[in-house]
Design a protein around this motif. Structure first.
Motif, PDB file in Angstrom:
ATOM      1  N   ALA A   1     -91.027  43.568   0.297  1.00 45.70           N
ATOM      2  CA  ALA A   1     -92.135  42.617   0.425  1.00 45.70           C
ATOM      3  C   ALA A   1     -92.375  42.780  -1.575  1.00 45.70           C
ATOM      4  CB  ALA A   1     -93.435  43.091   1.195  1.00 45.70           C
TER       5      ALA A   1
ATOM      6  N   ASP B   1     -94.994  32.664   3.303  1.00 47.25           N
ATOM      7  CA  ASP B   1     -94.544  33.806   4.411  1.00 47.25           C
ATOM      8  C   ASP B   1     -95.947  34.457   4.656  1.00 47.25           C
ATOM      9  OD1 ASP B   1     -95.171  35.335   2.563  1.00 47.25           O
ATOM     10  OD2 ASP B   1     -92.775  36.242   2.610  1.00 47.25           O
TER      11      ASP B   1
ATOM     12  N   HIS C   1     -99.475  36.783   1.484  1.00 49.46           N
ATOM     13  CA  HIS C   1     -97.954  35.954   1.482  1.00 49.46           C
ATOM     14  C   HIS C   1     -97.917  36.305   0.050  1.00 49.46           C
ATOM     15  CE1 HIS C   1    -100.324  32.890   3.707  1.00 49.46           C
ATOM     16  NE2 HIS C   1    -101.127  33.168   3.032  1.00 49.46           N
ATOM     17  N   SER C   2     -96.044  36.974   0.509  1.00 49.41           N
ATOM     18  CA  SER C   2     -95.176  37.821  -0.447  1.00 49.41           C
ATOM     19  C   SER C   2     -94.410  36.709  -1.593  1.00 49.41           C
ATOM     20  CB  SER C   2     -94.182  38.672  -0.029  1.00 49.41           C
ATOM     21  OG  SER C   2     -93.204  37.642   0.453  1.00 49.41           O
TER      22      SER C   2
ATOM     23  N   GLU D   1     -92.363  46.263   6.048  1.00 47.52           N
ATOM     24  CA  GLU D   1     -91.952  44.838   4.788  1.00 47.52           C
ATOM     25  C   GLU D   1     -92.178  45.520   3.613  1.00 47.52           C
ATOM     26  OE1 GLU D   1     -95.218  42.634   7.905  1.00 47.52           O
ATOM     27  OE2 GLU D   1     -95.639  43.451   6.102  1.00 47.52           O
ATOM     28  N   ARG D   2     -91.966  46.559   3.418  1.00 46.58           N
ATOM     29  CA  ARG D   2     -92.305  46.894   1.886  1.00 46.58           C
ATOM     30  C   ARG D   2     -91.136  48.286   2.190  1.00 46.58           C
ATOM     31  NH1 ARG D   2     -98.442  48.992   0.777  1.00 46.58           N
ATOM     32  NH2 ARG D   2     -97.055  48.756  -1.712  1.00 46.58           N
TER      33      ARG D   2
ATOM     34  N   LYS E   1     -97.096  46.133   8.319  1.00 45.70           N
ATOM     35  CA  LYS E   1     -96.762  46.565   9.313  1.00 45.70           C
ATOM     36  C   LYS E   1     -95.796  47.430   8.855  1.00 45.70           C
ATOM     37  CE  LYS E   1     -97.385  43.225  12.846  1.00 45.70           C
ATOM     38  NZ  LYS E   1     -96.551  42.538  13.829  1.00 45.70           N
ATOM     39  N   ASP E   2     -95.255  48.186   9.766  1.00 50.23           N
ATOM     40  CA  ASP E   2     -94.085  49.358   9.078  1.00 50.23           C
ATOM     41  C   ASP E   2     -92.917  48.589   8.914  1.00 50.23           C
ATOM     42  OD1 ASP E   2     -95.803  51.743   9.035  1.00 50.23           O
ATOM     43  OD2 ASP E   2     -94.715  52.126  11.467  1.00 50.23           O
TER      44      ASP E   2
ATOM     45  N   LYS F   1     -97.849  37.870   5.597  1.00 47.95           N
ATOM     46  CA  LYS F   1     -96.721  39.657   6.606  1.00 47.95           C
ATOM     47  C   LYS F   1     -98.109  40.528   6.410  1.00 47.95           C
ATOM     48  CE  LYS F   1     -92.753  38.764   4.087  1.00 47.95           C
ATOM     49  NZ  LYS F   1     -91.602  39.731   5.016  1.00 47.95           N
ATOM     50  N   TYR F   2     -97.638  41.399   7.731  1.00 49.99           N
ATOM     51  CA  TYR F   2     -99.350  41.911   8.018  1.00 49.99           C
ATOM     52  C   TYR F   2     -99.384  43.353   7.826  1.00 49.99           C
ATOM     53  CZ  TYR F   2     -97.452  37.922  10.865  1.00 49.99           C
ATOM     54  OH  TYR F   2     -98.007  36.124  11.402  1.00 49.99           O
TER      55      TYR F   2
ATOM     56  N   HIS G   1    -103.744  40.050   6.365  1.00 50.33           N
ATOM     57  CA  HIS G   1    -102.470  39.589   6.295  1.00 50.33           C
ATOM     58  C   HIS G   1    -102.113  39.184   4.955  1.00 50.33           C
ATOM     59  CE1 HIS G   1    -105.338  36.205   6.445  1.00 50.33           C
ATOM     60  NE2 HIS G   1    -103.649  35.295   5.863  1.00 50.33           N
TER      61      HIS G   1
END
Length: 179
Positions: free
Chosen positions: A149, A137, A73-74, A145-146, A142-143, A139-140, A71
Protein backbone atom coordinates in the motif's frame (compact mmCIF):
# COMPACT_ATOMS: atom_id res chain seq x y z
CA UNK A 1 -28.30 30.22 -8.58
CA UNK A 2 -25.45 29.30 -10.91
CA UNK A 3 -22.37 27.28 -9.97
CA UNK A 4 -20.14 30.34 -9.70
CA UNK A 5 -22.47 31.70 -7.00
CA UNK A 6 -22.38 28.38 -5.14
CA UNK A 7 -18.57 28.15 -4.97
CA UNK A 8 -17.31 30.37 -2.17
CA UNK A 9 -13.89 31.41 -0.94
CA UNK A 10 -13.38 28.89 1.85
CA UNK A 11 -11.46 28.94 5.09
CA UNK A 12 -8.89 26.19 4.48
CA UNK A 13 -7.62 23.97 7.29
CA UNK A 14 -4.63 21.75 6.51
CA UNK A 15 -3.27 18.74 8.39
CA UNK A 16 -0.19 16.63 7.71
CA UNK A 17 -0.93 13.31 9.37
CA UNK A 18 1.88 11.03 10.47
CA UNK A 19 1.53 7.36 9.74
CA UNK A 20 1.63 4.55 12.26
CA UNK A 21 2.00 0.78 12.04
CA UNK A 22 -1.55 0.36 10.68
CA UNK A 23 -2.32 3.49 8.68
CA UNK A 24 0.25 5.06 6.35
CA UNK A 25 -1.48 8.44 6.03
CA UNK A 26 0.32 10.88 3.75
CA UNK A 27 3.29 13.07 4.58
CA UNK A 28 3.58 14.35 1.00
CA UNK A 29 0.14 15.96 0.65
CA UNK A 30 -1.80 17.62 3.49
CA UNK A 31 -5.43 16.83 4.24
CA UNK A 32 -7.46 19.86 3.12
CA UNK A 33 -10.71 20.96 4.77
CA UNK A 34 -12.56 23.72 2.90
CA UNK A 35 -14.96 25.17 5.47
CA UNK A 36 -17.94 26.76 3.74
CA UNK A 37 -16.70 26.12 0.20
CA UNK A 38 -20.21 25.58 -1.18
CA UNK A 39 -23.12 27.91 -0.54
CA UNK A 40 -25.86 25.43 -1.37
CA UNK A 41 -29.32 26.78 -2.17
CA UNK A 42 -32.28 25.14 -0.38
CA UNK A 43 -33.32 23.69 -3.76
CA UNK A 44 -29.84 22.25 -4.45
CA UNK A 45 -29.50 18.50 -4.83
CA UNK A 46 -26.49 16.19 -4.55
CA UNK A 47 -26.25 16.54 -8.35
CA UNK A 48 -25.19 20.15 -7.77
CA UNK A 49 -22.06 18.98 -5.96
CA UNK A 50 -21.46 16.14 -8.44
CA UNK A 51 -21.58 18.67 -11.29
CA UNK A 52 -19.02 20.96 -9.63
CA UNK A 53 -16.67 18.05 -9.02
CA UNK A 54 -17.18 16.65 -12.55
CA UNK A 55 -16.48 20.03 -14.14
CA UNK A 56 -13.04 19.80 -12.53
CA UNK A 57 -12.39 16.20 -13.54
CA UNK A 58 -13.43 14.46 -10.29
CA UNK A 59 -15.93 11.75 -11.20
CA UNK A 60 -16.96 8.18 -10.30
CA UNK A 61 -19.17 10.02 -7.82
CA UNK A 62 -21.51 8.56 -5.22
CA UNK A 63 -23.97 9.90 -2.63
CA UNK A 64 -24.07 8.31 0.83
CA UNK A 65 -22.72 8.44 4.37
CA UNK A 66 -19.12 7.86 5.50
CA UNK A 67 -18.14 4.46 6.91
CA UNK A 68 -18.00 4.26 10.71
CA UNK A 69 -14.70 2.34 10.70
CA UNK A 70 -11.15 3.39 9.83
CA UNK A 71 -10.28 2.83 6.18
CA UNK A 72 -8.19 4.44 3.47
CA UNK A 73 -7.62 4.37 -0.26
CA UNK A 74 -4.08 3.58 -1.40
CA UNK A 75 -4.54 4.24 -5.11
CA UNK A 76 -6.34 7.60 -5.25
CA UNK A 77 -7.24 10.79 -3.43
CA UNK A 78 -10.88 11.30 -2.42
CA UNK A 79 -13.08 14.38 -2.12
CA UNK A 80 -16.19 14.56 0.06
CA UNK A 81 -18.67 17.42 -0.25
CA UNK A 82 -21.25 17.69 2.53
CA UNK A 83 -24.76 17.94 1.09
CA UNK A 84 -26.69 17.94 4.37
CA UNK A 85 -26.38 17.33 8.08
CA UNK A 86 -23.23 17.40 10.16
CA UNK A 87 -20.74 14.85 11.39
CA UNK A 88 -17.39 14.39 13.07
CA UNK A 89 -14.79 12.58 11.02
CA UNK A 90 -11.65 11.14 12.57
CA UNK A 91 -8.77 11.40 10.16
CA UNK A 92 -5.40 9.69 10.40
CA UNK A 93 -6.48 6.65 12.41
CA UNK A 94 -7.24 6.23 16.13
CA UNK A 95 -4.65 8.85 17.14
CA UNK A 96 -5.58 11.28 14.35
CA UNK A 97 -7.49 14.56 14.30
CA UNK A 98 -11.24 15.02 14.51
CA UNK A 99 -12.95 17.46 12.15
CA UNK A 100 -16.57 18.62 12.27
CA UNK A 101 -18.16 18.92 8.85
CA UNK A 102 -21.42 20.68 8.00
CA UNK A 103 -23.45 21.44 4.87
CA UNK A 104 -21.27 23.10 2.25
CA UNK A 105 -17.92 21.92 3.64
CA UNK A 106 -15.56 19.99 1.38
CA UNK A 107 -12.71 17.74 2.49
CA UNK A 108 -9.88 16.46 0.31
CA UNK A 109 -8.44 13.24 1.67
CA UNK A 110 -5.04 12.35 0.22
CA UNK A 111 -4.30 8.75 -0.74
CA UNK A 112 -3.38 6.73 2.35
CA UNK A 113 -5.14 8.92 4.93
CA UNK A 114 -7.40 6.90 7.21
CA UNK A 115 -10.89 8.28 7.81
CA UNK A 116 -14.11 7.31 9.55
CA UNK A 117 -17.26 8.95 10.86
CA UNK A 118 -17.38 8.94 14.66
CA UNK A 119 -20.80 10.58 15.02
CA UNK A 120 -23.25 12.49 12.91
CA UNK A 121 -26.79 13.62 12.37
CA UNK A 122 -29.24 11.14 10.86
CA UNK A 123 -29.41 13.16 7.64
CA UNK A 124 -25.64 13.45 7.14
CA UNK A 125 -25.01 12.94 3.43
CA UNK A 126 -21.88 13.49 1.35
CA UNK A 127 -20.98 13.37 -2.30
CA UNK A 128 -17.70 11.54 -2.89
CA UNK A 129 -15.60 11.58 -6.06
CA UNK A 130 -12.12 10.77 -7.37
CA UNK A 131 -9.70 12.49 -9.77
CA UNK A 132 -10.18 11.32 -13.35
CA UNK A 133 -12.87 8.92 -12.13
CA UNK A 134 -10.39 6.60 -10.45
CA UNK A 135 -11.65 3.24 -9.23
CA UNK A 136 -10.76 3.31 -5.55
CA UNK A 137 -9.54 0.47 -3.40
CA UNK A 138 -10.38 0.14 0.30
CA UNK A 139 -7.75 -0.73 2.88
CA UNK A 140 -8.51 -1.34 6.54
CA UNK A 141 -5.17 -1.09 8.33
CA UNK A 142 -4.81 -4.86 8.52
CA UNK A 143 -1.63 -6.89 8.74
CA UNK A 144 -0.16 -7.57 5.33
CA UNK A 145 -1.49 -4.43 3.57
CA UNK A 146 1.83 -2.69 3.82
CA UNK A 147 4.42 -2.16 2.31
CA UNK A 148 2.50 -2.73 -0.95
CA UNK A 149 0.00 0.00 0.00
CA UNK A 150 2.87 2.40 0.76
CA UNK A 151 4.32 1.81 -2.71
CA UNK A 152 0.93 2.46 -4.32
CA UNK A 153 0.39 5.65 -2.29
CA UNK A 154 3.80 6.99 -3.34
CA UNK A 155 2.72 6.78 -7.01
CA UNK A 156 -0.45 8.91 -6.59
CA UNK A 157 0.26 12.35 -8.03
CA UNK A 158 -1.34 15.77 -7.73
CA UNK A 159 -4.60 15.79 -9.70
CA UNK A 160 -4.83 18.06 -12.72
CA UNK A 161 -7.52 20.20 -11.05
CA UNK A 162 -8.86 20.85 -7.58
CA UNK A 163 -12.40 19.41 -7.30
CA UNK A 164 -13.89 22.78 -6.26
CA UNK A 165 -11.57 25.51 -7.55
CA UNK A 166 -10.22 23.92 -10.72
CA UNK A 167 -6.75 25.10 -11.67
CA UNK A 168 -7.03 28.35 -9.69
CA UNK A 169 -6.44 27.24 -6.09
CA UNK A 170 -6.80 24.37 -3.65
CA UNK A 171 -4.62 21.41 -4.55
CA UNK A 172 -2.60 23.58 -6.94
CA UNK A 173 -1.77 25.85 -4.01
CA UNK A 174 -1.31 23.32 -1.19
CA UNK A 175 -0.13 20.14 -2.93
CA UNK A 176 3.23 20.38 -4.65
CA UNK A 177 4.59 17.80 -7.04
CA UNK A 178 8.12 16.53 -6.46
CA UNK A 179 10.54 18.17 -8.85
Amino acid sequence: MNKSEIIQHAYVVTHILDGDELFPNNQKFPLLVYKGALLLHPDSTPETIKDIFAKNGWTNAWVDDVFDYHHYHSNTHEVLGVFCGKADLQLGGPEGVCVELTRGDVILIPAGVAHKKTQGSDDFTVVGAYPAGAEYDIKYGKDGERPAADETIAKVDVPECDPVYGKDAGTNQYWKQDT
